[in-house]
Design a protein around this motif. Structure first.
Motif, PDB file in Angstrom:
ATOM      1  N   LEU A  58       0.849  -1.191   0.000  1.00 27.99           N
ATOM      2  CA  LEU A  58       0.000   0.000   0.000  1.00 27.99           C
ATOM      3  C   LEU A  58       0.884   1.240   0.000  1.00 27.99           C
ATOM      4  CD1 LEU A  58      -2.580  -1.098   2.743  1.00 27.99           C
ATOM      5  CD2 LEU A  58      -2.875  -1.225   0.256  1.00 27.99           C
ATOM      6  N   LEU A  59       0.641   2.142  -0.926  1.00 27.36           N
ATOM      7  CA  LEU A  59       1.404   3.383  -1.014  1.00 27.36           C
ATOM      8  C   LEU A  59       0.615   4.533  -0.409  1.00 27.36           C
ATOM      9  CD1 LEU A  59       2.919   3.224  -4.623  1.00 27.36           C
ATOM     10  CD2 LEU A  59       3.853   2.322  -2.489  1.00 27.36           C
ATOM     11  N   ALA A  60       1.304   5.391   0.340  1.00 29.43           N
ATOM     12  CA  ALA A  60       0.658   6.571   0.917  1.00 29.43           C
ATOM     13  C   ALA A  60       1.721   7.517   1.432  1.00 29.43           C
ATOM     14  CB  ALA A  60      -0.279   6.178   2.064  1.00 29.43           C
ATOM     15  N   ASP A  61       1.499   8.807   1.236  1.00 32.44           N
ATOM     16  CA  ASP A  61       2.334   9.830   1.839  1.00 32.44           C
ATOM     17  C   ASP A  61       1.663  10.226   3.154  1.00 32.44           C
ATOM     18  OD1 ASP A  61       3.714  12.074   2.659  1.00 32.44           O
ATOM     19  OD2 ASP A  61       3.875  12.939   0.656  1.00 32.44           O
ATOM     20  N   LEU A  62       2.221   9.816   4.259  1.00 36.45           N
ATOM     21  CA  LEU A  62       1.585   9.993   5.557  1.00 36.45           C
ATOM     22  C   LEU A  62       1.513  11.452   5.992  1.00 36.45           C
ATOM     23  CD1 LEU A  62       3.076   6.938   7.479  1.00 36.45           C
ATOM     24  CD2 LEU A  62       0.866   7.134   6.316  1.00 36.45           C
ATOM     25  N   ARG A  63       2.154  12.352   5.242  1.00 32.97           N
ATOM     26  CA  ARG A  63       2.046  13.776   5.553  1.00 32.97           C
ATOM     27  C   ARG A  63       0.750  14.374   5.008  1.00 32.97           C
ATOM     28  NH1 ARG A  63       7.254  16.076   2.826  1.00 32.97           N
ATOM     29  NH2 ARG A  63       6.530  14.574   1.272  1.00 32.97           N
ATOM     30  N   ALA A 115       2.075  11.419  12.073  1.00 35.02           N
ATOM     31  CA  ALA A 115       1.666  10.171  11.421  1.00 35.02           C
ATOM     32  C   ALA A 115       1.317   9.117  12.460  1.00 35.02           C
ATOM     33  CB  ALA A 115       2.777   9.670  10.505  1.00 35.02           C
ATOM     34  N   LEU A 116       2.151   8.977  13.504  1.00 39.52           N
ATOM     35  CA  LEU A 116       1.834   8.015  14.557  1.00 39.52           C
ATOM     36  C   LEU A 116       0.505   8.360  15.224  1.00 39.52           C
ATOM     37  CD1 LEU A 116       2.362   5.716  16.549  1.00 39.52           C
ATOM     38  CD2 LEU A 116       3.769   7.319  17.889  1.00 39.52           C
ATOM     39  N   PHE A 117       0.315   9.626  15.564  1.00 36.62           N
ATOM     40  CA  PHE A 117      -0.926  10.052  16.213  1.00 36.62           C
ATOM     41  C   PHE A 117      -2.141   9.693  15.350  1.00 36.62           C
ATOM     42  CE2 PHE A 117      -4.103  13.521  16.468  1.00 36.62           C
ATOM     43  CZ  PHE A 117      -4.607  13.237  17.728  1.00 36.62           C
ATOM     44  N   ARG A 118      -2.075  10.009  14.074  1.00 41.97           N
ATOM     45  CA  ARG A 118      -3.218   9.767  13.194  1.00 41.97           C
ATOM     46  C   ARG A 118      -3.422   8.285  12.931  1.00 41.97           C
ATOM     47  NH1 ARG A 118      -0.927  14.925   9.974  1.00 41.97           N
ATOM     48  NH2 ARG A 118      -2.322  16.516  10.866  1.00 41.97           N
ATOM     49  N   LEU A 119      -2.338   7.553  12.755  1.00 41.51           N
ATOM     50  CA  LEU A 119      -2.450   6.102  12.579  1.00 41.51           C
ATOM     51  C   LEU A 119      -3.062   5.456  13.811  1.00 41.51           C
ATOM     52  CD1 LEU A 119       1.047   5.397  10.994  1.00 41.51           C
ATOM     53  CD2 LEU A 119      -1.143   4.982   9.846  1.00 41.51           C
ATOM     54  N   ALA A 120      -2.564   5.850  14.987  1.00 39.88           N
ATOM     55  CA  ALA A 120      -3.059   5.254  16.232  1.00 39.88           C
ATOM     56  C   ALA A 120      -4.527   5.584  16.450  1.00 39.88           C
ATOM     57  CB  ALA A 120      -2.214   5.739  17.409  1.00 39.88           C
ATOM     58  N   ARG A 121      -4.905   6.806  16.212  1.00 39.74           N
ATOM     59  CA  ARG A 121      -6.297   7.208  16.419  1.00 39.74           C
ATOM     60  C   ARG A 121      -7.230   6.401  15.515  1.00 39.74           C
ATOM     61  NH1 ARG A 121      -7.381  13.431  15.519  1.00 39.74           N
ATOM     62  NH2 ARG A 121      -6.845  12.781  13.402  1.00 39.74           N
ATOM     63  N   ALA A 122      -6.805   6.168  14.277  1.00 42.70           N
ATOM     64  CA  ALA A 122      -7.627   5.393  13.349  1.00 42.70           C
ATOM     65  C   ALA A 122      -7.610   3.908  13.679  1.00 42.70           C
ATOM     66  CB  ALA A 122      -7.138   5.616  11.918  1.00 42.70           C
ATOM     67  N   ALA A 123      -6.450   3.416  14.127  1.00 38.13           N
ATOM     68  CA  ALA A 123      -6.297   1.980  14.342  1.00 38.13           C
ATOM     69  C   ALA A 123      -6.821   1.506  15.683  1.00 38.13           C
ATOM     70  CB  ALA A 123      -4.819   1.592  14.223  1.00 38.13           C
ATOM     71  N   GLY A 124      -6.966   2.416  16.652  1.00 38.18           N
ATOM     72  CA  GLY A 124      -7.342   2.014  18.000  1.00 38.18           C
ATOM     73  C   GLY A 124      -8.529   1.080  18.088  1.00 38.18           C
ATOM     74  N   PRO A 125      -9.682   1.422  17.508  1.00 39.60           N
ATOM     75  CA  PRO A 125     -10.847   0.532  17.597  1.00 39.60           C
ATOM     76  C   PRO A 125     -10.612  -0.812  16.930  1.00 39.60           C
ATOM     77  CG  PRO A 125     -11.511   2.748  16.974  1.00 39.60           C
ATOM     78  CD  PRO A 125     -10.021   2.716  16.887  1.00 39.60           C
ATOM     79  N   LEU A 126      -9.875  -0.811  15.819  1.00 38.70           N
ATOM     80  CA  LEU A 126      -9.591  -2.065  15.128  1.00 38.70           C
ATOM     81  C   LEU A 126      -8.677  -2.953  15.962  1.00 38.70           C
ATOM     82  CD1 LEU A 126      -8.982  -0.515  11.615  1.00 38.70           C
ATOM     83  CD2 LEU A 126     -10.889  -2.022  12.212  1.00 38.70           C
ATOM     84  N   LEU A 127      -7.652  -2.354  16.551  1.00 42.37           N
ATOM     85  CA  LEU A 127      -6.748  -3.124  17.390  1.00 42.37           C
ATOM     86  C   LEU A 127      -7.467  -3.686  18.603  1.00 42.37           C
ATOM     87  CD1 LEU A 127      -3.605  -0.788  17.297  1.00 42.37           C
ATOM     88  CD2 LEU A 127      -3.821  -3.039  16.207  1.00 42.37           C
ATOM     89  N   ALA A 128      -8.318  -2.889  19.214  1.00 39.78           N
ATOM     90  CA  ALA A 128      -9.037  -3.339  20.412  1.00 39.78           C
ATOM     91  C   ALA A 128      -9.890  -4.568  20.121  1.00 39.78           C
ATOM     92  CB  ALA A 128      -9.901  -2.214  20.956  1.00 39.78           C
ATOM     93  N   ALA A 129     -10.305  -4.719  18.872  1.00 41.95           N
ATOM     94  CA  ALA A 129     -11.111  -5.873  18.477  1.00 41.95           C
ATOM     95  C   ALA A 129     -10.247  -7.023  17.953  1.00 41.95           C
ATOM     96  CB  ALA A 129     -12.120  -5.467  17.405  1.00 41.95           C
ATOM     97  N   GLY A 130      -8.922  -6.826  17.937  1.00 43.60           N
ATOM     98  CA  GLY A 130      -8.027  -7.822  17.352  1.00 43.60           C
ATOM     99  C   GLY A 130      -7.576  -8.876  18.331  1.00 43.60           C
ATOM    100  N   ARG A 131      -6.718  -9.735  17.809  1.00 49.93           N
ATOM    101  CA  ARG A 131      -6.165 -10.823  18.613  1.00 49.93           C
ATOM    102  C   ARG A 131      -4.804 -10.409  19.157  1.00 49.93           C
ATOM    103  NH1 ARG A 131      -4.834 -17.046  16.536  1.00 49.93           N
ATOM    104  NH2 ARG A 131      -3.439 -17.573  18.266  1.00 49.93           N
ATOM    105  N   ALA A 132      -4.637 -10.424  20.488  1.00 47.91           N
ATOM    106  CA  ALA A 132      -3.390 -10.011  21.142  1.00 47.91           C
ATOM    107  C   ALA A 132      -2.862  -8.729  20.500  1.00 47.91           C
ATOM    108  CB  ALA A 132      -2.344 -11.122  21.060  1.00 47.91           C
ATOM    109  N   PRO A 133      -3.653  -7.648  20.538  1.00 46.53           N
ATOM    110  CA  PRO A 133      -3.310  -6.453  19.771  1.00 46.53           C
ATOM    111  C   PRO A 133      -2.109  -5.702  20.323  1.00 46.53           C
ATOM    112  CG  PRO A 133      -5.257  -6.059  21.096  1.00 46.53           C
ATOM    113  CD  PRO A 133      -4.943  -7.510  21.226  1.00 46.53           C
TER     114      PRO A 133
END
Length: 249
Positions: A58-63, A115-133
């Motif tokens: 996946l390609l993306a400019d995180l800025r 980038a970390l802040f935005r990634l974490a904010r978006a990923a938080g709910p998904l991780l919480a529903a994951g396996r050993a997140p």
């Protein structure tokens, strides 16, 4: 469906590529992010598949506005969920403060900390529903290295110090559901042909100051990341693990 679904940013070379290889195996699926180096990311994907894992590039400019959020959404959609986020994308800038422009300083913050802040904010709910997140962020020794006999990286150090603070805040906020940690690499060998912040003579001087008398290898850092991302690291959170040969003690 894969047992572990993993997103690694900055996975086209160096520590990110080594991390993807270290995490790969049967039962894992990896989304490998690159800003623009598709060729490098595809090479990493080929190596990952050779170890029995699934892989998507996946390609993306995180800025860019919204790019981190879209990356998380695309990764989770491609993998079928998200269990591990490794936030690795970044670069080193040794420009002295007096010569730093607002734009150059912001580039470090946007690429690394925001980038970390935005990634974490978006990923938080998904991780919480994951396996050993797990969330594992890659910091740097430059956030701890302020000496007159070595190079200082003001913009990078500021961004990486913010990464470590954010890791600790997230560890508290997300406990007990998700563990959040950082690895703190020291001077680490670059891939052949990759941009390096120091010249050959400077690297020789650096090695003389490292207690282990060698540069770190990407694999040294990748093994630490893989451990913190593993199911066995479930009682470790809010920590910054230095992998630097003793540069910071």
């Amino acid at each position: 469906m894969a047992q572990r679904c993993i997103l690694v940013t900055g996975a086209s070379s160096g520590i990110g590529a080594a991390t993807a290889r270290a995490l790969a195996g049967p039962g894992t699926a990896l989304a490998l992010h690159a800003r623009g180096n598709r060729e490098g990311a595809e090479q990493t994907a080929q190596e990952v598949r050779g170890r029995g894992a699934e892989a998507v590039v996946l390609l993306a400019d995180l800025r860019e506005a919204g790019a981190p959020e879209r990356l998380v959404e695309r990764a989770a959609g491609a993998l079928g969920g998200l269990d591990v986020l490794v936030s690795n994308a970044g670069f080193a800038d040794r420009t002295p403060v007096a010569e730093l422009t607002d734009e150059a300083f912001a580039r470090s913050q946007d690429t690394i900390l925001w980038a970390l802040f935005r990634l974490a904010r978006a990923a938080g709910p998904l991780l919480a529903a994951g396996r050993a997140p797990r969330l594992v962020a890659v910091s740097s020794f430059v956030a701890h290295n302020f000496r007159t006999d070595s190079t200082v990286f003001p913009a990078s150090a500021t961004a990486k110090a913010g990464v470590e603070a954010l890791v600790k805040a997230l560890a508290l906020e997300w406990a007990p559901a998700v563990t959040v940690n950082a690895v703190v690499p020291g001077y680490t060998r670059k891939d052949a042909g990759a941009h390096a912040a120091l010249d050959a003579r400077a690297w020789e001087a650096v090695i003389a100051r490292i207690p282990m008398h060698r540069l770190g290898e990407p694999e040294d850092v990748a093994r630490a990341i893989a451990f913190l991302a593993s199911e066995g690291a479930g009682y470790i959170t809010g920590q910054c693990l230095h992998v630097d040969g003793g540069v910071v003690v």
